[in-house]
Design a protein around this motif. Sequence first.
Motif, mmCIF file in Angstrom:
data_model
loop_
_atom_site.group_PDB
_atom_site.id
_atom_site.type_symbol
_atom_site.label_atom_id
_atom_site.label_comp_id
_atom_site.label_asym_id
_atom_site.label_seq_id
_atom_site.Cartn_x
_atom_site.Cartn_y
_atom_site.Cartn_z
ATOM 1 N N THR A 18 0.827 -1.203 0.000
ATOM 2 C CA THR A 18 0.000 0.000 0.000
ATOM 3 C C THR A 18 0.865 1.257 0.000
ATOM 4 O O THR A 18 2.029 1.224 0.395
ATOM 5 C CB THR A 18 -0.916 0.036 1.233
ATOM 6 O OG1 THR A 18 -0.100 -0.028 2.391
ATOM 7 C CG2 THR A 18 -1.884 -1.115 1.234
ATOM 8 N N VAL A 19 0.289 2.361 -0.448
ATOM 9 C CA VAL A 19 1.019 3.621 -0.505
ATOM 10 C C VAL A 19 1.453 4.051 0.881
ATOM 11 O O VAL A 19 2.600 4.454 1.104
ATOM 12 C CB VAL A 19 0.145 4.724 -1.148
ATOM 13 C CG1 VAL A 19 0.874 6.044 -1.130
ATOM 14 C CG2 VAL A 19 -0.233 4.352 -2.554
ATOM 15 N N GLY A 20 0.508 3.939 1.839
ATOM 16 C CA GLY A 20 0.804 4.389 3.193
ATOM 17 C C GLY A 20 1.997 3.662 3.769
ATOM 18 O O GLY A 20 2.892 4.274 4.366
ATOM 19 N N ALA A 21 2.055 2.343 3.586
ATOM 20 C CA ALA A 21 3.153 1.562 4.131
ATOM 21 C C ALA A 21 4.472 1.988 3.498
ATOM 22 O O ALA A 21 5.493 2.112 4.177
ATOM 23 C CB ALA A 21 2.902 0.077 3.887
ATOM 24 N N TRP A 26 -9.070 8.556 10.500
ATOM 25 C CA TRP A 26 -8.881 7.102 10.379
ATOM 26 C C TRP A 26 -9.114 6.378 11.692
ATOM 27 O O TRP A 26 -9.477 5.200 11.699
ATOM 28 C CB TRP A 26 -7.474 6.793 9.856
ATOM 29 C CG TRP A 26 -7.228 7.312 8.489
ATOM 30 C CD1 TRP A 26 -6.356 8.285 8.129
ATOM 31 C CD2 TRP A 26 -7.882 6.900 7.284
ATOM 32 N NE1 TRP A 26 -6.431 8.507 6.779
ATOM 33 C CE2 TRP A 26 -7.353 7.682 6.242
ATOM 34 C CE3 TRP A 26 -8.869 5.965 6.994
ATOM 35 C CZ2 TRP A 26 -7.768 7.540 4.919
ATOM 36 C CZ3 TRP A 26 -9.274 5.820 5.690
ATOM 37 C CH2 TRP A 26 -8.726 6.604 4.673
ATOM 38 N N ASN A 27 -8.875 7.076 12.793
ATOM 39 C CA ASN A 27 -9.034 6.399 14.072
ATOM 40 C C ASN A 27 -10.475 5.972 14.327
ATOM 41 O O ASN A 27 -10.725 5.016 15.036
ATOM 42 C CB ASN A 27 -8.558 7.300 15.211
ATOM 43 C CG ASN A 27 -7.085 7.133 15.442
ATOM 44 O OD1 ASN A 27 -6.560 6.035 15.254
ATOM 45 N ND2 ASN A 27 -6.407 8.184 15.828
ATOM 46 N N GLN A 28 -11.402 6.718 13.717
ATOM 47 C CA GLN A 28 -12.806 6.341 13.856
ATOM 48 C C GLN A 28 -13.027 4.947 13.294
ATOM 49 O O GLN A 28 -13.836 4.180 13.809
ATOM 50 C CB GLN A 28 -13.700 7.343 13.121
ATOM 51 C CG GLN A 28 -13.680 8.729 13.708
ATOM 52 C CD GLN A 28 -14.353 8.790 15.052
ATOM 53 O OE1 GLN A 28 -15.107 7.898 15.407
ATOM 54 N NE2 GLN A 28 -14.052 9.810 15.816
ATOM 55 N N PHE A 48 -0.929 3.097 8.721
ATOM 56 C CA PHE A 48 -0.354 3.472 7.427
ATOM 57 C C PHE A 48 -1.156 4.592 6.780
ATOM 58 O O PHE A 48 -0.591 5.468 6.126
ATOM 59 C CB PHE A 48 -0.315 2.271 6.484
ATOM 60 C CG PHE A 48 0.685 1.234 6.892
ATOM 61 C CD1 PHE A 48 1.867 1.617 7.512
ATOM 62 C CD2 PHE A 48 0.462 -0.104 6.667
ATOM 63 C CE1 PHE A 48 2.798 0.668 7.893
ATOM 64 C CE2 PHE A 48 1.393 -1.059 7.051
ATOM 65 C CZ PHE A 48 2.558 -0.668 7.665
ATOM 66 N N ALA A 49 -2.483 4.530 6.958
ATOM 67 C CA ALA A 49 -3.353 5.488 6.274
ATOM 68 C C ALA A 49 -3.036 6.920 6.687
ATOM 69 O O ALA A 49 -3.228 7.853 5.916
ATOM 70 C CB ALA A 49 -4.814 5.158 6.566
ATOM 71 N N ILE A 50 -2.522 7.083 7.923
ATOM 72 C CA ILE A 50 -2.191 8.424 8.404
ATOM 73 C C ILE A 50 -1.172 9.097 7.498
ATOM 74 O O ILE A 50 -1.201 10.310 7.288
ATOM 75 C CB ILE A 50 -1.632 8.328 9.851
ATOM 76 C CG1 ILE A 50 -2.741 7.871 10.795
ATOM 77 C CG2 ILE A 50 -1.074 9.667 10.319
ATOM 78 C CD1 ILE A 50 -2.229 7.494 12.160
#
Lengths: 416, 416
Positions: free
Chosen positions: A70-73, A268-270, A252-254
């Motif tokens: 994934t991009v985030g990772a 994202w935490n939601q 990762f999404a952060i």
Amino acid sequence: MKGAFFKAWSFLKKAWELGVDDPRKVIHCLKVGVALTIVSLFYYMRPLYEGLGGTSMWAIMTVVVIFEYTVGATVCKCLNRATGTLLAGFLAVGVHWIASQSGENFEPVVVGVSVFLLASAATFSRFIPVIKARFDYGAMIFILTFSLVSVSGYRVEKLFYLARQRLSTIIIGISICVVITTLICPIWAGEELHHLITRNMDKLANSLDCCAVQYFDSSGGTNSSEKEFEKKLQGYKCVMNSKATEETMAGFAIWEPAHGRFSFQHPWNQYVKIGASMRDCAYGIEALSSCLISENQGPDLIKKHLSDLCLRVSTTSSSVIRELATNINTMRKSVKLDFLIEEMNISVKELQDKLKSLPGILIPPPGQEVEQCENDNESELILTAIPIPLAEVIPIATFALLLIEIEARVEGIVDA
Amino acid sequence: MKGAFFKAWSFLKKAWELGVDDPRKVIHCLKVGVALTIVSLFYYMRPLYEGLGGTSMWAIMTVVVIFEYTVGATVCKCLNRATGTLLAGFLAVGVHWIASQSGENFEPVVVGVSVFLLASAATFSRFIPVIKARFDYGAMIFILTFSLVSVSGYRVEKLFYLARQRLSTIIIGISICVVITTLICPIWAGEELHHLITRNMDKLANSLDCCAVQYFDSSGGTNSSEKEFEKKLQGYKCVMNSKATEETMAGFAIWEPAHGRFSFQHPWNQYVKIGASMRDCAYGIEALSSCLISENQGPDLIKKHLSDLCLRVSTTSSSVIRELATNINTMRKSVKLDFLIEEMNISVKELQDKLKSLPGILIPPPGQEVEQCENDNESELILTAIPIPLAEVIPIATFALLLIEIEARVEGIVDA
């Protein structure tokens, strides 16, 4: 011989199915191939060879190690690698300066002790939960770079040149990785998380439906679709075990920039919170389904008496979950959701009322079937009682939680 | 300024507590430091410098990357790294030979295409579950080595020498790692798994006890130890989330040689199975504890009526779990376990009988408290009924499972 061939064939077949199942995985593999081939160009082309050639292996290594699904990772690893390398590089230069000032005899001692101390400290920091979650890879790179630079500094005597070279190659590797992951068919961790959550919600709704249907339908069900039915029923198990996946994905999404419908500071935490309440819900279904396989079932009389209302509770609940899933998908709170929740609450209320009137029904006709009732009375009450309070208490408490959170989330999106 | 200092102070304090809490982590850090310092010796000492110096960075890198917390993980990574490197090395030499035969113009094309194809294939293989579980790291090393060797082979023209050098440095790194992890205070994945399972069993037993006590004890409990009580009650949550840990540990434990009380072919998979049934058990407790917080509680009359037997079921069950834990610890099946199971079954039977006689008790005295009973009758029955069938059906089904498995495991140990 034939057996081995057959094994290899079935293995290949499985791999092929995996590829067909999720073509993005195949695309990811091709992306890795492209990135590596591009990096190899730095080695093939003469002018670049002069400048970077000797250390171009660092660029290759960077690409191989950093390129994630994934991009985030990928971005997260890039940042980790860059920070770790920079920090370690500066520290190593400092240590090297101190070592060179302390005379020839002490030089190896200073370098050795500093490597020992910093490696131990950095390894220890990897055990601290906060650092483990975000900077685990960075700490490893820190140790690696520091020991390489400080040890080689003692010999090679061209420390600054080496450090600059290493940094430039790593930057080249990182930029190739980032460009390729984000531009060619990007796979966003945030989007994956989003789909995972909605898919899990659908699975939950299906399980809940199947559970209720199977409990009240003693005819055995349609045999043709039994396998599929069983599969749906087991869907909640995926939800129970998805904790780790959700948390890493959210982590990762952060790091991901704004993409598609998601802004940069998307809450994202939601998603993690929603996932947690979905797991609570799944535990409720687990308890329900344990009633399915329990050997002492209540008699059909009571079952029939309650089946309509129970089925309504389960269908309204599952439709609330499904509506939640579509709401999350569209990222908009629909009026239909409020309506469905209202309907669910009404059906739950009705079921509760019915339950309260139950003993009245059982006790009055004492002449007619008293013996049968006497024996099964309690087990009836107990066992038909189980699915109901659970279908009520746990999922509804969870739904309430879910709803509060989804509202908070929707507000968060509106704010952002 | 003061805030930042305070933050740093609390961070350091936390880290210190972590170290005091589990001194083996500190030992592990020191081990990493020792290993790295030893590797650095290869660079300091002149004679070795001539032989390996230029590539001694490979040894450093191997140590940094491979050194894991447990012996099993380290051995697993070592094997992965060695296999990946060897396989990739041979393939790269083969590709290089083909490339050199195909003329100067085609050479880069052949190398580029082969890098692209093999990197893509190896990346894809990392998605296949079987390979991901065991050879994920090996596949990465394969890509890395192959692209490095085949690309550098085109330039450096001393391929065999390079490959031999790299292999020898990696072997040095690997042997240092293995020797240090196994000889200095080894941390065995198998032993960790063993302790994790027994610790989780104790937690389960505690949770079960607390749950039953809190449900039937409406006096509020002793306030002084409430926090500790709450902590014990929440213990089952650890069990629910330990799936991934157990599986990775079992995966690593396979690679470990015989150590302590564990033989080489110790049935580690049994631990995973026991873990799974413990999780089932924990879901049961989760359902039980949801009754604790449910707002509509049954009246004290019925609660008192049943409390003795329910408490006995829960205490006998939890003592069975505790006995199981000690049995696993001593790896011997005790006679006491059979005795306790017998006792548990008796108490469950009694509770079932009592439940069957319940409506008889409630219905007879219709003159005295009929109104109060009329209203609460159902909710009483339902709510006091919930904890019992769950305390019966789920854990007992699970205990039976557990017992069958523990017997299988004990037999497995006797065999081994």
